[in-house]
Design a protein around this motif. Structure first.
Motif, PDB file in Angstrom:
ATOM      1  N   PRO A 168       3.468  12.085 -40.724  1.00  0.00           N
ATOM      2  CA  PRO A 168       4.706  12.165 -41.517  1.00  0.00           C
ATOM      3  C   PRO A 168       5.904  12.601 -40.659  1.00  0.00           C
ATOM      4  CG  PRO A 168       2.897  13.264 -42.658  1.00  0.00           C
ATOM      5  CD  PRO A 168       2.379  12.884 -41.304  1.00  0.00           C
ATOM      6  N   GLY A 169       7.033  11.985 -40.931  1.00  0.00           N
ATOM      7  CA  GLY A 169       8.272  12.379 -40.249  1.00  0.00           C
ATOM      8  C   GLY A 169       8.390  11.885 -38.830  1.00  0.00           C
ATOM      9  N   SER A 170       7.544  10.910 -38.431  1.00  0.00           N
ATOM     10  CA  SER A 170       7.624  10.436 -37.044  1.00  0.00           C
ATOM     11  C   SER A 170       8.659   9.325 -36.874  1.00  0.00           C
ATOM     12  CB  SER A 170       6.248   9.986 -36.545  1.00  0.00           C
ATOM     13  OG  SER A 170       5.689   9.045 -37.437  1.00  0.00           O
ATOM     14  N   GLY A 171       9.335   8.963 -37.951  1.00  0.00           N
ATOM     15  CA  GLY A 171      10.440   8.001 -37.835  1.00  0.00           C
ATOM     16  C   GLY A 171      10.077   6.573 -38.224  1.00  0.00           C
ATOM     17  N   LYS A 172       8.949   6.390 -38.893  1.00  0.00           N
ATOM     18  CA  LYS A 172       8.473   5.029 -39.200  1.00  0.00           C
ATOM     19  C   LYS A 172       9.445   4.257 -40.101  1.00  0.00           C
ATOM     20  CE  LYS A 172       4.779   6.777 -41.028  1.00  0.00           C
ATOM     21  NZ  LYS A 172       5.048   8.204 -40.800  1.00  0.00           N
ATOM     22  N   SER A 173       9.901   4.906 -41.181  1.00  0.00           N
ATOM     23  CA  SER A 173      10.781   4.193 -42.119  1.00  0.00           C
ATOM     24  C   SER A 173      12.119   3.881 -41.448  1.00  0.00           C
ATOM     25  CB  SER A 173      11.042   5.044 -43.368  1.00  0.00           C
ATOM     26  OG  SER A 173       9.830   5.426 -43.936  1.00  0.00           O
ATOM     27  N   THR A 174      12.655   4.883 -40.743  1.00  0.00           N
ATOM     28  CA  THR A 174      13.941   4.678 -40.065  1.00  0.00           C
ATOM     29  C   THR A 174      13.819   3.546 -39.054  1.00  0.00           C
ATOM     30  OG1 THR A 174      14.201   7.072 -40.249  1.00  0.00           O
ATOM     31  CG2 THR A 174      15.796   5.931 -38.873  1.00  0.00           C
ATOM     32  N   ASN A 183       1.252   6.540 -43.324  1.00  0.00           N
ATOM     33  CA  ASN A 183       0.727   7.686 -42.567  1.00  0.00           C
ATOM     34  C   ASN A 183      -0.724   7.952 -42.947  1.00  0.00           C
ATOM     35  OD1 ASN A 183       1.278   8.981 -44.995  1.00  0.00           O
ATOM     36  ND2 ASN A 183       3.247   9.755 -44.242  1.00  0.00           N
ATOM     37  N   ILE A 237      16.545  14.928 -28.739  1.00  0.00           N
ATOM     38  CA  ILE A 237      16.864  15.041 -30.171  1.00  0.00           C
ATOM     39  C   ILE A 237      17.725  16.296 -30.398  1.00  0.00           C
ATOM     40  CG2 ILE A 237      15.867  15.457 -32.465  1.00  0.00           C
ATOM     41  CD1 ILE A 237      13.455  13.740 -31.562  1.00  0.00           C
ATOM     42  N   ARG A 269      11.377  14.660 -38.088  1.00  0.00           N
ATOM     43  CA  ARG A 269      12.127  15.168 -39.251  1.00  0.00           C
ATOM     44  C   ARG A 269      12.386  16.670 -39.096  1.00  0.00           C
ATOM     45  NH1 ARG A 269       8.882  13.487 -43.453  1.00  0.00           N
ATOM     46  NH2 ARG A 269      10.171  11.696 -43.949  1.00  0.00           N
ATOM     47  N   THR A 300      19.623   6.904 -33.335  1.00  0.00           N
ATOM     48  CA  THR A 300      19.195   8.289 -33.584  1.00  0.00           C
ATOM     49  C   THR A 300      17.737   8.498 -33.175  1.00  0.00           C
ATOM     50  OG1 THR A 300      18.491   7.802 -35.836  1.00  0.00           O
ATOM     51  CG2 THR A 300      20.716   8.665 -35.582  1.00  0.00           C
ATOM     52  N   ARG A 321      14.969  17.398 -36.299  1.00  0.00           N
ATOM     53  CA  ARG A 321      16.366  17.121 -36.653  1.00  0.00           C
ATOM     54  C   ARG A 321      16.923  18.151 -37.627  1.00  0.00           C
ATOM     55  NH1 ARG A 321      19.155  13.708 -34.328  1.00  0.00           N
ATOM     56  NH2 ARG A 321      18.246  11.873 -33.363  1.00  0.00           N
ATOM     57  N   VAL A 369      14.486   8.695 -30.873  1.00  0.00           N
ATOM     58  CA  VAL A 369      14.181   8.934 -29.461  1.00  0.00           C
ATOM     59  C   VAL A 369      12.666   8.843 -29.274  1.00  0.00           C
ATOM     60  CG1 VAL A 369      14.475  10.511 -27.518  1.00  0.00           C
ATOM     61  CG2 VAL A 369      16.089  10.604 -29.419  1.00  0.00           C
ATOM     62  N   TYR A 370      12.230   7.901 -28.454  1.00  0.00           N
ATOM     63  CA  TYR A 370      10.799   7.774 -28.136  1.00  0.00           C
ATOM     64  C   TYR A 370      10.658   7.566 -26.640  1.00  0.00           C
ATOM     65  CZ  TYR A 370      10.125   6.987 -33.115  1.00  0.00           C
ATOM     66  OH  TYR A 370      10.114   7.125 -34.469  1.00  0.00           O
TER      67      TYR A 370
HETATM   68  N1  LIG Z   1      11.389  10.122 -32.713  1.00  0.00           N
HETATM   69  C1  LIG Z   1      12.447  10.510 -33.431  1.00  0.00           C
HETATM   70  N2  LIG Z   1      13.650  10.681 -32.853  1.00  0.00           N
HETATM   71  C2  LIG Z   1      14.708  11.089 -33.555  1.00  0.00           C
HETATM   72  N3  LIG Z   1      14.707  11.323 -34.868  1.00  0.00           N
HETATM   73  C3  LIG Z   1      13.549  11.165 -35.518  1.00  0.00           C
HETATM   74  C4  LIG Z   1      12.363  10.755 -34.838  1.00  0.00           C
HETATM   75  N4  LIG Z   1      11.369  10.677 -35.740  1.00  0.00           N
HETATM   76  C5  LIG Z   1      11.908  11.013 -36.925  1.00  0.00           C
HETATM   77  N5  LIG Z   1      13.209  11.300 -36.790  1.00  0.00           N
HETATM   78  C6  LIG Z   1      14.133  11.673 -37.868  1.00  0.00           C
HETATM   79  O1  LIG Z   1      13.367  12.255 -38.906  1.00  0.00           O
HETATM   80  C7  LIG Z   1      13.824  11.824 -40.181  1.00  0.00           C
HETATM   81  C8  LIG Z   1      12.679  11.259 -40.987  1.00  0.00           C
HETATM   82  O2  LIG Z   1      12.280  10.012 -40.464  1.00  0.00           O
HETATM   83  P1  LIG Z   1      11.486   8.936 -41.328  1.00  0.00           P
HETATM   84  O3  LIG Z   1      11.735   9.123 -42.774  1.00  0.00           O
HETATM   85  O4  LIG Z   1      11.804   7.601 -40.745  1.00  0.00           O
HETATM   86  O5  LIG Z   1       9.985   9.326 -40.992  1.00  0.00           O
HETATM   87  P2  LIG Z   1       8.644   8.684 -41.564  1.00  0.00           P
HETATM   88  O6  LIG Z   1       7.723   8.533 -40.404  1.00  0.00           O
HETATM   89  O7  LIG Z   1       8.950   7.466 -42.350  1.00  0.00           O
HETATM   90  O8  LIG Z   1       8.122   9.841 -42.513  1.00  0.00           O
HETATM   91  P3  LIG Z   1       7.067   9.742 -43.728  1.00  0.00           P
HETATM   92  O9  LIG Z   1       5.738   9.414 -43.126  1.00  0.00           O
HETATM   93  O10 LIG Z   1       7.106  11.115 -44.311  1.00  0.00           O
HETATM   94  O11 LIG Z   1       7.568   8.679 -44.658  1.00  0.00           O
HETATM   95  C9  LIG Z   1      14.943  10.831 -39.933  1.00  0.00           C
HETATM   96  O12 LIG Z   1      16.164  11.515 -40.073  1.00  0.00           O
HETATM   97  C10 LIG Z   1      14.752  10.416 -38.488  1.00  0.00           C
HETATM   98  O13 LIG Z   1      15.964  10.080 -37.877  1.00  0.00           O
END
Ligand SMILES: Nc1ncnc2c1ncn2[C@@H]1O[C@H](COP(=O)(O)OP(=O)(O)OP(=O)(O)O)[C@@H](O)[C@H]1O
Ligand SMILES: [Mg+2]
Length: 481
Positions: free
Chosen positions: A183-189, A302, A332, A430, A139, A433, A141-142
């Motif tokens: 925030p929401g850049s996908g780090k945890s995922t 973050n 995305i 985030r 899921t 999506r 995309v970078y």
């Molecule tokens: N580059 C990306 N491509 C596709 N989906 C993304 C991307 N970045 C984030 N998402 C989607 O956004 C949602 C949030 O991602 P995630 O929780 O991993 O972000 P985070 O960086 O850990 O946020 P936070 O800093 O708030 O903890 C997930 O559903 C993830 O799939």
């Protein structure tokens, strides 16, 4: 010399074995069979493709669920577009069986020191690879294959120091990586997805693997002086789990600044000594874990500026996770819209009533070549004999195909999506999506929703999000005046 030229050209193939058949198969034999099948069936393959649809009626069909061309490591390939000639690469074939996370077998918890059920779990453990996180990798995309590059570093990090001839004390390797970004850049995922991939890629070195997720917030105790103790106990348990050298332990610590905050700030008087003790305890625990070559720690933050310098100094890989580029945003949105089509929430048949002819797709295939891309292109190519032929693919095309086929067709869905994507630069993954489904919820009213409607609804949702951002920026500017 380019770093990539130091790498032997290798295609990494990941084979998911059907869990019901896993006990019957000889894995070494299965790997050979898959290798032979790939070489016989294809001359070139594309990374990111699951080739199992081509298995036909072979014996393999009953045994494997997925044969993914997962990754390529080596000098840049001559063919481009992520296509590789099977004759010029080594094949690294890994088999795996996905573990189930059923409601009866939820993520086990360790170190459940809290007595109240209302208090959050401190640590959760999950056997790897696991169905619960099987989609995470795909899921994300970078640009510049960032996840694949990170995975390669981590694999090397874990395997180099396992060399029996090497004296590990000569090097300072903590096997500690930090993913930081907005925030929401996908780090945890990405952290969890990397853990999953490591368990598959390193199955020869570590036959079993476990994900340990530490809930950093719950380690900060409301009782003064307790946080350090909680961190100590959590890591004590991880240390005990790591006694089996054949088990890879992937520790994921989200929002690590919570327990690794700068001690300078703690001692400056604004924060209590509990934070200071927590950071000290974490550093001591990490130094102890260093002795265990089967443990890797992936942290996210973050707020990197709030992290203690001594912690940062121990981090081997610091990776900024950027917000998606317009091309990544396009992908995305495309995956979200195509999922709406797949699930029939969006009805592509409505679009077929007035199909707009597209120029023929560039079919790029060599003898024995079969890929999802060429299959899609063939499906989208017009046929003169069939009066019902759909002239435009029912799905949104991939980015490169959109540029080639639809760049001069401003009304096509792909081209419109590209226009929208360019306006969303700076949005988090985030938010991106969320927007396609938000648009559908806010701007459509049931009945049959066409792909055109879905793109239009997305356009409106994006406009609304931009409006909110503008209002926020104006508010901040007024506050500064
Ligand atoms: N580059 C990306 N491509 C596709 N989906 C993304 C991307 N970045 C984030 N998402 C989607 O956004 C949602 C949030 O991602 P995630 O929780 O991993 O972000 P985070 O960086 O850990 O946020 P936070 O800093 O708030 O903890 C997930 O559903 C993830 O799939
Ligand atoms: Mg996160």
């Amino acid at each position: 010399m380019e770093a990539t030229s130091l790498l032997k050209p290798t295609l990494h193939i990941e084979v998911a074995v059907n869990p019901r058949r896993a006990n019957e198969v000889n894995l070494a034999q299965l790997r050979d069979e898959v290798r032979q099948w790939l070489i016989n069936a294809f001359s070139t393959v594309q990374v990111g493709i699951d080739t199992s649809a081509e298995l036909g009626v072979t014996r393999l069909k009953d045994i494997v669920d997925c044969v993914e061309i997962a990754d390529y490591t080596g000098p840049p390939a001559k063919l481009g577009h992520n296509y590789y000639d099977l004759q010029s690469v080594s094949l690294d074939i890994q088999t795996y069986v996905l573990k189930q996370e059923t409601p009866h077998n939820p993520r086990r918890t360790i170190d459940q020191t809290s007595t109240s059920s209302s208090e959050p779990q401190q640590t959760r453990i999950l056997p790897l690879p696991n169905t619960a996180i099987k989609h995470d990798w795909n899921t994300l995309v970078y640009d510049d294959a960032l996840p694949a590059r990170l995975l390669r570093y981590l694999v090397r990090m874990l395997t180099l120091l396992k060399d029996p001839n090497l004296n590990p004390t000569t090097f300072n390797w903590n096997r500690l990586a930090l993913l930081h970004g907005s925030p929401g850049s996908g780090k945890s995922t990405l952290s969890r997805a990397l853990a999953q991939k490591l368990s598959i890629r390193l199955a020869d070195t570590f036959p079993t693997a476990t994900l340990v997720e530490i809930n950093t917030n719950s380690l900060l105790s409301k009782y003064f002086g307790e946080s350090g103790k909680l961190i100590g106990t959590a890591f004590e348990n991880i240390f005990a789990m790591a006694q089996d050298p054949n088990t890879l332990i992937c520790v994921v610590m989200d929002e690590v600044e919570t327990i690794a905050s700068s001690r300078e700030r703690s001692t400056s008087g604004s924060e209590c000594g509990d934070g200071l003790r927590a950071t000290n305890q974490l550093l001591t625990a990490l130094d102890r874990l260093r002795q265990k070559p089967n443990v890797i720690v992936l942290c996210t933050s973050n707020l990197i500026t709030a992290i203690d310098q001594a912690f940062l100094d121990r981090v081997d890989i610091k990776q900024m996770i950027p917000s998606p580029s317009p091309a990544a945003i396009y992908d995305i949105f495309r995956s979200c819209l195509n999922e709406l089509v797949r699930s029939s929430l969006v009805d592509v048949a409505t679009n077929f009533a007035n199909p707009t002819p597209a120029p023929p797709a560039p079919v790029k295939a060599t003898k024995r070549t079969k890929t999802r891309a060429t299959a899609a292109a063939a499906a989208a190519a017009p046929s003169s004999s069939d009066p019902w032929t759909v002239l435009e693919s029912p799905e949104i095309p991939i980015y490169s195909e959109m540029l080639v086929r639809f760049a001069t067709r401003p009304q096509s869905q792909g081209r419109r999506l590209w226009e929208i994507a360019q306006r969303c630069y700076g949005f988090s993954g985030r938010t991106l999506r969320r927007l396609p489904i938000l648009g559908l919820a806010m701007y459509t009213w049931g009945g049959s929703v066409s792909l055109d409607d879905a793109v239009l609804a997305l356009e409106k949702a994006v406009e609304q999000e931009l409006e909110v951002k503008r209002a926020k920026r104006d508010g901040m500017e007024m506050g500064c005046e």
